[in-house]
Design a protein around this motif. Structure first.
Motif, PDB file in Angstrom:
ATOM      1  N   ARG A 165      15.780  36.844  13.565  1.00 12.52           N
ATOM      2  CA  ARG A 165      14.530  36.761  14.128  1.00 12.52           C
ATOM      3  C   ARG A 165      13.732  37.796  14.592  1.00 12.52           C
ATOM      4  NH1 ARG A 165      13.628  38.780  19.554  1.00 12.52           N
ATOM      5  NH2 ARG A 165      15.359  39.002  21.190  1.00 12.52           N
ATOM      6  N   LYS A 166      12.304  37.424  14.355  1.00 12.84           N
ATOM      7  CA  LYS A 166      11.366  39.053  14.068  1.00 12.84           C
ATOM      8  C   LYS A 166      11.198  39.693  15.328  1.00 12.84           C
ATOM      9  CE  LYS A 166       6.857  40.932  13.564  1.00 12.84           C
ATOM     10  NZ  LYS A 166       5.124  40.137  13.884  1.00 12.84           N
ATOM     11  N   GLY A 167      12.032  41.409  15.045  1.00 11.84           N
ATOM     12  CA  GLY A 167      12.140  41.487  16.610  1.00 11.84           C
ATOM     13  C   GLY A 167      13.642  41.490  17.494  1.00 11.84           C
ATOM     14  N   PHE A 168      14.585  41.124  16.879  1.00  9.18           N
ATOM     15  CA  PHE A 168      15.978  41.477  17.382  1.00  9.18           C
ATOM     16  C   PHE A 168      16.187  43.162  17.303  1.00  9.18           C
ATOM     17  CE2 PHE A 168      20.541  41.669  17.509  1.00  9.18           C
ATOM     18  CZ  PHE A 168      20.807  40.865  17.904  1.00  9.18           C
ATOM     19  N   TRP A 169      16.426  43.374  16.725  1.00  6.38           N
ATOM     20  CA  TRP A 169      16.907  45.227  16.406  1.00  6.38           C
ATOM     21  C   TRP A 169      15.529  46.307  18.010  1.00  6.38           C
ATOM     22  CZ3 TRP A 169      21.098  45.158  15.217  1.00  6.38           C
ATOM     23  CH2 TRP A 169      21.808  44.317  14.555  1.00  6.38           C
TER      24      TRP A 169
END
Ligand SMILES: [Zn+2]
Ligand SMILES: [Zn+2]
Length: 324
Positions: free
Chosen positions: A62-66
């Motif tokens: 998902r966008k933003g996981f890291w």
């Protein structure tokens, strides 16, 4: 303890926390919050991996996981460790000085004498801090200057267990130490406040950001759950400044009429007209730039707080649908 200077208070606060971290790792156990936080990470990650998803996006992809994981490391292992205890102890130092200048000594009431049971004191602390956090969170949405910082948490378009730490550090190093003051009046030292706060900080927040499709029924009216907190992160809401501000107990939103849990629609995450950068460093600098813009051109600032257009449109659309 009485400190001679603000610098001494800061370094003593820092050292107390370092000693506490060392103690935690030398004496691991479930009762130790610094050990239990790793269990919270693992448990909420597993919950998200194993349970059906509330919104259909991948867990790791998902966008933003890291970015969220970077925030967990930054907030929990840099800001909390080097900052919270040290800054809170410094706030304690200045508060005592101000009260002394006014001819008063702290605490005004010592709860340790009134309530000798640690459990009862902790319970009362939990209720008071939960209300304090509700009110501070409400202000973060209502005051435009504060919203520029809190917007970092709301610009996220997907949520997962680690999103709970996706905050600007200013919220942890300014608001949380300042929130010690009412507890100082009641006899809690900065060190005790930080210790209790750490317990509570991990109680529900990782869980309430999990992308899991669970129905909580009546529990939604007692605790904050993913069902209610996803609405806090949603932009299709019928309220200009947001809903469901509580951190742990839903009662504050019920009392102050900011509770929202519709049955007939799904949350759309994020904020309208999102101009927050995607990168960690960009987000660290964003509020300062936004505040500078506020000063130079206040007229542009009208829509900077929780922006109502989207929700008004949604409301109109809904009214039209009902009218049909
Ligand atoms: Zn918020
Ligand atoms: Zn949140």
């Amino acid at each position: 303890m009485d400190y001679q200077s603000a610098a001494q208070a800061f370094s003593e606060g820092f050292n107390t926390y370092v000693d506490y971290v060392k103690y935690s790792f030398d004496n691991p156990g479930f009762r130790n919050p610094l050990i239990y936080l790793f269990l919270v990470y693992i448990a909420t990650f597993l919950l998200e991996s194993l349970l059906p998803k509330k919104i259909n996006y991948p867990l790791v992809g998902r966008k933003g996981f890291w970015t969220d994981l970077l925030y967990v490391v930054f907030i929990d292992f840099v800001i909390m460790v080097i900052g919270l205890a040290a800054v809170t102890t410094t706030v304690e130092f200045f508060t005592k000085k101000i009260f002394a200048a006014a001819g008063m000594t702290l605490p005004l009431v010592d709860l340790h004498t009134l309530l000798p049971s640690t459990f009862v004191r902790f319970l009362l602390f939990f209720i008071i801090i939960d209300f304090t956090q509700w009110f501070a969170h409400y202000l973060l949405h209502r005051v435009n200057f504060l919203w520029q910082f809190h917007k970092i948490h709301h610009a996220q378009e997907t949520l997962g267990f680690a999103s709970t730490r996706h905050f600007h550090w200013g919220e942890y190093l300014v608001l949380k130490p300042a929130a010690w003051i009412p507890f100082g009046l009641l006899g809690f030292s900065a060190a005790e406040y930080v210790l209790y706060y750490i317990w509570i900080a991990y109680f529900l927040t990782f869980f309430s950001h999990c992308n899991v499709n669970l129905k909580f029924g009546f529990l939604n009216y007692i605790f904050i759950t993913p069902e209610t907190h996803f609405w806090h992160h949603s932009r299709n809401i019928p309220a200009q400044y947001g809903v469901n501000y509580a951190s742990s107990l839903a009662i504050w939103d019920l009392i102050f009429r900011t509770y929202y849990l519709p049955k007939d629609k799904e949350p759309i995450l994020g904020i309208p007209d999102n101009d927050v950068p995607d990168t960690f460093l960009g987000q660290m600098g964003y509020p300062f730039k936004a505040v500078f813009k506020m000063k130079s051109s206040p007229a542009q600032n009208k829509d900077a707080a929780y922006q109502p257009q989207q929700s008004r449109q949604d409301r109109r659309r809904e009214q039209k649908k009902k009218g049909k």
